[in-house]
Design an enzyme around this catalytic site. Structure first.
Site, mmCIF file in Angstrom:
data_model
loop_
_atom_site.group_PDB
_atom_site.id
_atom_site.type_symbol
_atom_site.label_atom_id
_atom_site.label_comp_id
_atom_site.label_asym_id
_atom_site.label_seq_id
_atom_site.Cartn_x
_atom_site.Cartn_y
_atom_site.Cartn_z
ATOM 1 N N HIS A 59 -61.499 -10.183 -5.557
ATOM 2 C CA HIS A 59 -61.698 -8.599 -4.855
ATOM 3 C C HIS A 59 -62.388 -8.381 -3.921
ATOM 4 O O HIS A 59 -63.312 -7.343 -3.510
ATOM 5 C CB HIS A 59 -62.261 -7.696 -6.138
ATOM 6 N N GLU A 75 -55.080 -8.197 -3.500
ATOM 7 C CA GLU A 75 -55.441 -9.111 -4.724
ATOM 8 C C GLU A 75 -54.283 -9.839 -5.144
ATOM 9 O O GLU A 75 -53.577 -9.161 -5.755
ATOM 10 C CB GLU A 75 -56.290 -8.329 -5.580
ATOM 11 N N HIS A 102 -60.979 -4.974 -14.854
ATOM 12 C CA HIS A 102 -61.459 -6.376 -14.389
ATOM 13 C C HIS A 102 -62.394 -6.906 -15.383
ATOM 14 O O HIS A 102 -63.505 -7.462 -15.114
ATOM 15 C CB HIS A 102 -62.423 -5.813 -13.001
#
Length: 379
Positions: free
Chosen positions: A203, A343, A129
């Site tokens: 997210h 996602e 991420h």
């Protein structure tokens, strides 16, 4: 906070409300980071009782309130009530993640013959991420707000060349827009001044039964229109293969309770991921018209969430690593399975898998990821 500052926030909210024909926008303080940066909350509300709150820390979806079949409202997004708790928590609740969402194996990729090494912030074996301080851990700037038939807020963040090991200065934007059809549209954009890679997404962890509900989200009925998914190795990095979902615990082509097969120990991929934490290869063409990526429904309340996307994949994560150590905004402990992330994005480790859709961004190009979260009730 001074009286002048309070008056300013009040004036901004009043101005937004007075000009709205239906969907309204308001702004308020949401605390500050440990370094003293102020964090704002922007709330979009339509005439049908749907509202979405976005905070500037991490361009985060902090709340999504939707009525059920009886008109009873509930927040369906996990999260917290103040900026300080978001800063302390590392679970990406509702955050905008980037530069590269999901995992990059060994935190390494090659571009134009040069190898770039990123921080191994995922158990020391992968980049996750965007790094130690990705897009989720910075305060974004409010660039524009609008009220009217569609209320929206656009936030921006400039990621400098070399940030977290990525090349190029990237100008990123996140626009949240709520309309009268109960659609919350998130549009991510990015430009760069030198070749780089970009893969942004949101997210949010959802529970259409209501955040903090006693039974968690395992009873949510999930549909994912995907004939295949990308299996992972022991480090949760895609192997590069695509496996058909037919006849497996990964088949959600028809509505199935999230928890129905999640503890099936005969499925090695569920053991590796401690549940679902996998990328699905969405049916249909990516990069064009939005198509259904996932649907969540709660049989008791009748509440439904549809997710539309223009991306090639959707990562399904069933909250496997929530361990009861965090107290959510309703005062309930968040446990394993209390929220579901869906996602829309490019595939994990795409920079190292030439068979996956490319994630390269060059100067003069504009990266885009458009997703719609549409709430309603079952008919």
């Amino acid at each position: 906070m001074t009286l002048k500052t309070i008056a300013l926030y009040g004036a901004l909210a009043l101005a937004a409300t007075s000009t709205a024909t239906a969907a309204e926008l308001s702004r308020r303080p949401f605390g500050q980071t440990p370094s003293g940066e102020a964090v704002e909350a922007v709330t979009l509300t339509n005439a049908k009782g749907v509202s979405a709150t976005v905070i500037t820390y991490g361009a985060t979806l902090q709340s999504l309130v939707a009525p059920d079949k009886a008109g009873k409202k509930a927040d369906i997004v996990l999260g917290f009530n103040d900026a300080a708790t978001y800063v302390k928590n590392a679970s990406y609740f509702g955050a905008t993640v980037g530069r590269f969402a999901n995992r990059i194996g060994k935190g390494r990729f090659e571009l134009d013959g040069k190898t770039y090494q990123l921080a191994l912030n995922n158990n020391g074996v992968a980049a996750l991420h965007g790094g130690v301080k990705g897009f989720d851990k910075v305060v974004w700037k409010v660039l524009e707000t609008k009220s009217g038939p569609t209320a929206s807020v656009t936030l921006g963040y400039v990621s400098p060349d070399g940030d977290q090991g990525y090349p190029g200065t990237v100008n990123a934007t996140a626009t949240y827009a709520l309309d009268e059809q109960n659609q919350l549209t998130i549009t991510y954009g990015a430009t760069t001044d030198k070749p780089t890679i970009v893969n942004m997404t949101n997210h949010a962890l959802f529970n259409v039964a209501g955040e903090g509900s006693p039974d968690g989200a395992m009873g949510n009925l999930l549909t994912i229109p995907a004939d295949g998914y990308t299996p992972v190795d022991n480090e949760l990095i895609p192997t590069g293969a695509t496996t058909p979902v037919a006849g497996t615990a990964f088949d959600f082509r028809t509505p199935t309770a999230v928890g129905a097969r999640i503890r099936d120990a005969s499925e090695p991929q569920l053991i590796v991921g401690k549940g679902y934490d996998h990328n699905y290869v969405l049916n249909g063409k990516s990069g064009g018209a939005l198509r259904l990526a996932a649907r969540l429904a709660d049989p008791k309340s009748g509440r439904v969430l549809e997710i539309l996307s223009d991306q090639p994949g959707v990562q399904f994560y069933a909250g496997n690593f929530l361990d009861g150590s965090w107290i959510g905004k309703s005062g309930k402990l968040y446990r394993q399975g209390d929220g579901i992330a869906l996602e829309p994005q490019h595939f994990p480790d795409a920079p190292n898998k030439p068979q996956f859709a490319p994630v390269r961004l060059d100067p003069g190009q504009t990266y885009r990821n458009v997703m719609i979260f549409k709430v309603g009730v079952a008919k």
